[in-house]
Design a protein around this motif. Structure first.
Motif: not given
Length: 205
Positions: A70-72, A79-88, A96-104, A127-132
């Motif tokens: 996401a960008l403001d 970032i939006y995260v997901g967990r694998r469950k089989g093929d899903d 929202d936290y833990g990022f600095d300029k370098a990691s972002a 939710h709206k986001a830039i999906w990857v």
């Protein structure tokens, strides 16, 4: 107290007169948020803090696939995260936290080539986001998980490599599996699975 809350939505929590560190370690092993300890004969001071009552929270870690960011305006917004469950791929929350300029900047460089039009989640979220494409893995520290599996109080700890995002399962916890760690500055252009630095737990040596 147990009698008073019986039949209500309030869940009674028993007290335990056991070794504090042992109890805390057990709570964390069970995936609980933490423990609250108190001086035995102390009372709860309404509206004030007291050293007689202490809350100690557990820090859980899990490697999750990045599903979007996401960008403001032009500012990095998590970032939006997901967990694998089989093929899903199941939604696991927004970090929202833990990022600095370098990691972002590093994440932006990794994720921009993977942008896709639609959500990678099996079940769409509102939710709206830039999906990857969910190919980049992130190590996330959190306090607990909700009943739906969403991480609570998540904190970004870095990008992980060596494990395929498509084969990732809840068993891939940093404290239980061997890992190779791709350092962001050294492997900024490396794709998942290309890192060759492996760290094994000391008891395997």
């Amino acid at each position: 107290m147990e009698t008073l809350v019986a039949g209500t939505d309030i869940q009674f929590s028993e007290s335990f007169e056991v070794d504090g560190p042992e109890m805390f370690a057990h709570a964390c092993k069970l995936g609980l948020e933490g423990v609250v300890s108190k001086v035995r004969d102390s009372v709860y001071p309404t509206g004030a803090r007291s050293r007689d009552w202490v809350k100690k929270t557990c820090a859980q870690r899990e490697t999750l696939a990045i599903a979007g960011f996401a960008l403001d305006g032009n500012k990095w917004d998590g970032i939006y995260v997901g967990r694998r469950k089989g093929d899903d791929l199941i939604y696991a929350g927004k970090v929202d936290y833990g990022f600095d300029k370098a990691s972002a900047a590093d994440l932006s460089n990794r994720l921009t080539p993977l942008i896709r039009k639609n959500q990678p989640y099996t079940k769409r979220i509102a939710h709206k986001a830039i999906w990857v494409e969910p190919e980049v893995l992130a190590e996330i520290e959190y306090r607990a998980k909700s009943a739906e599996g969403k991480v609570r109080h998540p904190f970004f700890r870095g990008v992980r490599g060596c494990v395929s995002a498509t084969s990732l399962t809840p068993d891939h916890l940093s404290t239980r599996r061997q890992w190779c760690e791709c350092l962001a500055h050294t492997f900024s252009t490396a794709r998942v699975g290309t890192c060759s630095i492996v760290f094994l737990p000391s008891h395997w040596m």
